[in-house]
Design an enzyme around this catalytic site. Structure first.
Site, PDB file in Angstrom:
ATOM      1  N   ASP A 126       0.839  -1.190   0.000  1.00  0.00           N
ATOM      2  CA  ASP A 126       0.000   0.000   0.000  1.00  0.00           C
ATOM      3  C   ASP A 126       0.878   1.245   0.000  1.00  0.00           C
ATOM      4  O   ASP A 126       1.709   1.417   0.896  1.00  0.00           O
ATOM      5  CB  ASP A 126      -0.939   0.004   1.206  1.00  0.00           C
ATOM      6  CG  ASP A 126      -2.098   0.966   1.019  1.00  0.00           C
ATOM      7  OD1 ASP A 126      -2.460   1.262  -0.143  1.00  0.00           O
ATOM      8  OD2 ASP A 126      -2.640   1.436   2.029  1.00  0.00           O
ATOM      9  N   GLN A 178      -4.438   1.793  14.955  1.00  0.00           N
ATOM     10  CA  GLN A 178      -3.350   2.390  14.177  1.00  0.00           C
ATOM     11  C   GLN A 178      -2.588   3.443  14.987  1.00  0.00           C
ATOM     12  O   GLN A 178      -1.357   3.473  14.986  1.00  0.00           O
ATOM     13  CB  GLN A 178      -3.949   3.033  12.909  1.00  0.00           C
ATOM     14  CG  GLN A 178      -2.923   3.539  11.903  1.00  0.00           C
ATOM     15  CD  GLN A 178      -3.594   4.138  10.653  1.00  0.00           C
ATOM     16  OE1 GLN A 178      -4.817   4.138  10.533  1.00  0.00           O
ATOM     17  NE2 GLN A 178      -2.789   4.632   9.743  1.00  0.00           N
ATOM     18  N   GLU A 238     -10.532  12.035   7.726  1.00  0.00           N
ATOM     19  CA  GLU A 238     -10.423  13.399   7.209  1.00  0.00           C
ATOM     20  C   GLU A 238     -11.758  14.139   7.305  1.00  0.00           C
ATOM     21  O   GLU A 238     -11.797  15.304   7.691  1.00  0.00           O
ATOM     22  CB  GLU A 238      -9.963  13.365   5.754  1.00  0.00           C
ATOM     23  CG  GLU A 238      -8.545  12.850   5.589  1.00  0.00           C
ATOM     24  CD  GLU A 238      -8.266  12.432   4.156  1.00  0.00           C
ATOM     25  OE1 GLU A 238      -7.883  13.294   3.355  1.00  0.00           O
ATOM     26  OE2 GLU A 238      -8.459  11.239   3.846  1.00  0.00           O
ATOM     27  N   ASP A 260      -9.034   0.154   1.670  1.00  0.00           N
ATOM     28  CA  ASP A 260      -8.073  -0.216   2.702  1.00  0.00           C
ATOM     29  C   ASP A 260      -8.709   0.082   4.067  1.00  0.00           C
ATOM     30  O   ASP A 260      -8.438   1.098   4.691  1.00  0.00           O
ATOM     31  CB  ASP A 260      -6.781   0.594   2.489  1.00  0.00           C
ATOM     32  CG  ASP A 260      -5.742   0.330   3.558  1.00  0.00           C
ATOM     33  OD1 ASP A 260      -5.779  -0.744   4.176  1.00  0.00           O
ATOM     34  OD2 ASP A 260      -4.880   1.221   3.778  1.00  0.00           O
ATOM     35  N   HIS A 270      -4.491  13.672   0.963  1.00  0.00           N
ATOM     36  CA  HIS A 270      -4.715  12.816   2.135  1.00  0.00           C
ATOM     37  C   HIS A 270      -3.505  12.890   3.074  1.00  0.00           C
ATOM     38  O   HIS A 270      -3.662  13.041   4.290  1.00  0.00           O
ATOM     39  CB  HIS A 270      -4.955  11.372   1.694  1.00  0.00           C
ATOM     40  CG  HIS A 270      -4.972  10.372   2.827  1.00  0.00           C
ATOM     41  ND1 HIS A 270      -6.053  10.228   3.672  1.00  0.00           N
ATOM     42  CD2 HIS A 270      -4.037   9.484   3.250  1.00  0.00           C
ATOM     43  CE1 HIS A 270      -5.787   9.284   4.567  1.00  0.00           C
ATOM     44  NE2 HIS A 270      -4.572   8.813   4.335  1.00  0.00           N
ATOM     45  N   ARG A 311      -8.627   2.960  13.142  1.00  0.00           N
ATOM     46  CA  ARG A 311      -7.822   4.140  13.488  1.00  0.00           C
ATOM     47  C   ARG A 311      -7.303   4.111  14.920  1.00  0.00           C
ATOM     48  O   ARG A 311      -6.239   4.655  15.206  1.00  0.00           O
ATOM     49  CB  ARG A 311      -8.645   5.411  13.273  1.00  0.00           C
ATOM     50  CG  ARG A 311      -9.123   5.626  11.853  1.00  0.00           C
ATOM     51  CD  ARG A 311      -7.978   5.706  10.873  1.00  0.00           C
ATOM     52  NE  ARG A 311      -8.445   5.991   9.514  1.00  0.00           N
ATOM     53  CZ  ARG A 311      -7.687   5.849   8.430  1.00  0.00           C
ATOM     54  NH1 ARG A 311      -6.425   5.433   8.544  1.00  0.00           N
ATOM     55  NH2 ARG A 311      -8.178   6.125   7.239  1.00  0.00           N
ATOM     56  N   LYS A 324      -4.624  -2.602   9.706  1.00  0.00           N
ATOM     57  CA  LYS A 324      -4.940  -2.678   8.274  1.00  0.00           C
ATOM     58  C   LYS A 324      -5.122  -4.111   7.787  1.00  0.00           C
ATOM     59  O   LYS A 324      -5.742  -4.332   6.747  1.00  0.00           O
ATOM     60  CB  LYS A 324      -3.790  -2.052   7.474  1.00  0.00           C
ATOM     61  CG  LYS A 324      -3.456  -0.625   7.852  1.00  0.00           C
ATOM     62  CD  LYS A 324      -4.400   0.343   7.193  1.00  0.00           C
ATOM     63  CE  LYS A 324      -3.886   1.763   7.316  1.00  0.00           C
ATOM     64  NZ  LYS A 324      -4.640   2.676   6.449  1.00  0.00           N
ATOM     65  N   GLU A 362      -9.127   4.019  -2.530  1.00  0.00           N
ATOM     66  CA  GLU A 362      -7.836   3.890  -3.226  1.00  0.00           C
ATOM     67  C   GLU A 362      -8.021   3.279  -4.614  1.00  0.00           C
ATOM     68  O   GLU A 362      -8.978   2.549  -4.879  1.00  0.00           O
ATOM     69  CB  GLU A 362      -6.871   2.998  -2.419  1.00  0.00           C
ATOM     70  CG  GLU A 362      -6.657   3.490  -0.991  1.00  0.00           C
ATOM     71  CD  GLU A 362      -5.428   2.889  -0.304  1.00  0.00           C
ATOM     72  OE1 GLU A 362      -4.566   2.314  -1.007  1.00  0.00           O
ATOM     73  OE2 GLU A 362      -5.348   3.006   0.932  1.00  0.00           O
ATOM     74  N   GLU A 373     -10.778   3.544   3.343  1.00  0.00           N
ATOM     75  CA  GLU A 373      -9.874   4.385   2.554  1.00  0.00           C
ATOM     76  C   GLU A 373     -10.157   4.145   1.078  1.00  0.00           C
ATOM     77  O   GLU A 373     -10.128   3.000   0.610  1.00  0.00           O
ATOM     78  CB  GLU A 373      -8.399   4.097   2.882  1.00  0.00           C
ATOM     79  CG  GLU A 373      -8.010   4.590   4.275  1.00  0.00           C
ATOM     80  CD  GLU A 373      -6.496   4.563   4.531  1.00  0.00           C
ATOM     81  OE1 GLU A 373      -5.768   3.866   3.787  1.00  0.00           O
ATOM     82  OE2 GLU A 373      -6.060   5.250   5.477  1.00  0.00           O
ATOM     83  N   THR A 398      -8.972  -6.227   3.321  1.00  0.00           N
ATOM     84  CA  THR A 398      -8.862  -5.208   2.277  1.00  0.00           C
ATOM     85  C   THR A 398      -9.799  -5.663   1.165  1.00  0.00           C
ATOM     86  O   THR A 398      -9.773  -6.831   0.781  1.00  0.00           O
ATOM     87  CB  THR A 398      -7.421  -5.129   1.733  1.00  0.00           C
ATOM     88  OG1 THR A 398      -6.534  -4.875   2.816  1.00  0.00           O
ATOM     89  CG2 THR A 398      -7.270  -4.033   0.684  1.00  0.00           C
TER      90      THR A 398
HETATM   91 MN    MN Z   1      -4.155   2.933   2.685  1.00  0.00          MN
END
Ligand code: MN
Length: 432
Positions: A133, A246, A380, A239, A140, A243, A259, A207, A205, A263
């Site tokens: 990744d 993380q 975000e 993804d 971002h 949080r 993560k 992507e 996420e 996925t």
């Molecule tokens: Mn990612």
């Protein structure tokens, strides 16, 4: 190349394919499916049907490299086709266009191999050896950096290195697979020792996924000028990110269990040939940004190596499902926010001699735009959970709740060329 690129002129005797928003004749995305209990086999999406490539091959309708391409998928994955490289993939596309075009004479032989997609099961297209990744979405990177370092959002390496980490290949799933809320270790605010329990800050996420084609030998870097030959195609990638896990685990080595629980990818591989008309120049680097090092620089890549793909995120909550309302769009973004091109990612990944293999998967990193409606994660949108997202039905979200479903979509459009889409990348959160 001309026969590969005459997008707007392509009409099919299979009428549903003409002007289909996702899978018109000029898309022809590759995938793996099964039908009525059959073994997984290679197929191509055409409107709301799937063309059984193994059937076409058995019928004797494919020749030469195109036939080799289908026979290379005998194990029920596209890895063998990917390994053959661009020539075989392009030969297959050329012969499929001929068989499906308005003036084809083989309609009666092709017709039995067009299967209704809603009666098929679509699988992961390849056996994924490695998943990496990246972090090339600069908006971002800036938005997330700002949450942690308001006056220094981008670290000094960002504009020199296409940043990435090695993800987990074993838990990549095709669209539709459930997303079970993970357990993990977190350090709640104001506490000095961590606890173990269900993730409380589950996020998505947005992507772009990149499927690798021909690999390189260990020890041999892929030069940037030929990096494009190593890309087999593209998909959408979610993804999913815990949080709270993380925030506690990511220093100093980066994301780990936050993560690797799952996925999700859209299952159709959109080929470089289908995307050719939607290539564009890489946006010039802002005044003051450093020139990339020579191994990451190629004039042709700068002129036409970027992609213009509109990306969309929709949220469907259990409340919306109950009320019978449609999923709400919560973001509209674009792949032009990539600070590094796909070729730069391939060149960088292999620069140390790392071996890339057919069926490897890259994620671009979250692709947010510069405006509020263009953000690619809840982190975000809610400023780290501080400002809840207001939904049209009166609900709010800081992070994802059980039963929430995230749907990613992608579409390209160009006047005189037409449109194509990627199909959905969908996942619903289930309880821990
Ligand atoms: Mn990612």
């Amino acid at each position: 190349m001309n026969t590969l690129n005459t997008h707007n002129a392509l009409r099919s005797w299979w009428a549903a394919a003409n002007d289909h928003p996702d899978f018109p004749l000029h898309n022809l995305p590759l995938g793996v499916f099964s039908h009525a209990g059959s073994d997984p086999r290679p197929g191509v999406a055409l409107a709301d049907h799937i063309l059984d490539l193994r059937g076409l091959e058995a019928e004797g309708l494919l020749q030469g490299l195109a036939r080799d391409a289908v026979r290379a998928c005998a194990d029920g994955t596209l890895n063998g086709l990917f390994a053959l490289g661009a020539a075989a993939r392009q030969a297959l596309r050329r012969q499929l266009l001929a068989l499906l075009s308005e003036d084809a004479t083989e309609q009666a032989q092709v017709l039995p191999w067009l299967l209704a997609a809603d009666r098929c099961t679509v699988h992961l297209p390849a056996r994924i050896g490695d998943y990496t990744d990246f972090y090339v979405g600069i908006e971002h990177a800036r938005n997330v950096g700002k949450l942690f370092r308001p006056d220094n959002p981008l670290l000094p390496n960002y504009k020199y290195v296409p940043i990435g980490y090695h993800g987990r290949a074993s838990t990549v799933r095709a669209s539709g697979a459930p997303v079970r809320r993970p357990h993990g270790q977190t350090l709640p605010a104001g506490v000095s020792t961590p606890q173990f329990g269900p993730c409380a800050r589950l996020d998505f996420e947005l992507e772009l996924g990149i499927w690798l084609g021909q690999g390189n030998a260990a020890g041999e870097a892929v030069p940037i000028a030929s990096a494009g030959e190593h890309v087999a195609g593209f998909c959408l990638l979610n993804d999913w990110s815990a949080r709270d896990l993380q925030a506690w685990e990511y220093q100093p080595l980066g994301p780990f269990l936050s993560k690797s629980f799952v996925t999700t990818v859209s299952p159709w591989v959109i080929t470089p040939e289908a995307l050719q008309p939607f290539r564009c120049a890489q946006p010039p680097r802002p005044e003051g940004d450093p020139q990339p090092l020579p191994y990451l620089w190629d004039e042709r890549d700068q002129q036409a190596g970027a992609l213009d793909i509109t990306l969309e995120v929709l949220l469907l909550t259990p409340g919306m499902r109950e009320q019978g309302v449609a999923p709400q769009r919560i973001s509209l973004s674009n792949t032009r926010s990539m600070y590094w091109t796909v070729a730069q990612m391939v060149a960088h990944h292999s620069a140390n001699g790392c071996q890339l293999q057919p069926g490897d998967l890259f994620g671009s990193g979250t692709l947010s735009g510069a405006e509020p409606g263009q953000l690619g994660s809840l982190l975000e949108m809610t400023q780290g959970g501080a400002q809840p997202l207001q939904l049209a039905n009166g609900e709010t979200r800081r992070f994802l709740e059980d039963g929430d479903e995230i749907i990613l979509r992608a579409r390209c459009h160009k006047a005189g060329v037409g449109s194509l889409g990627f199909g959905e990348c969908r996942g619903r959160v289930t309880p821990a």
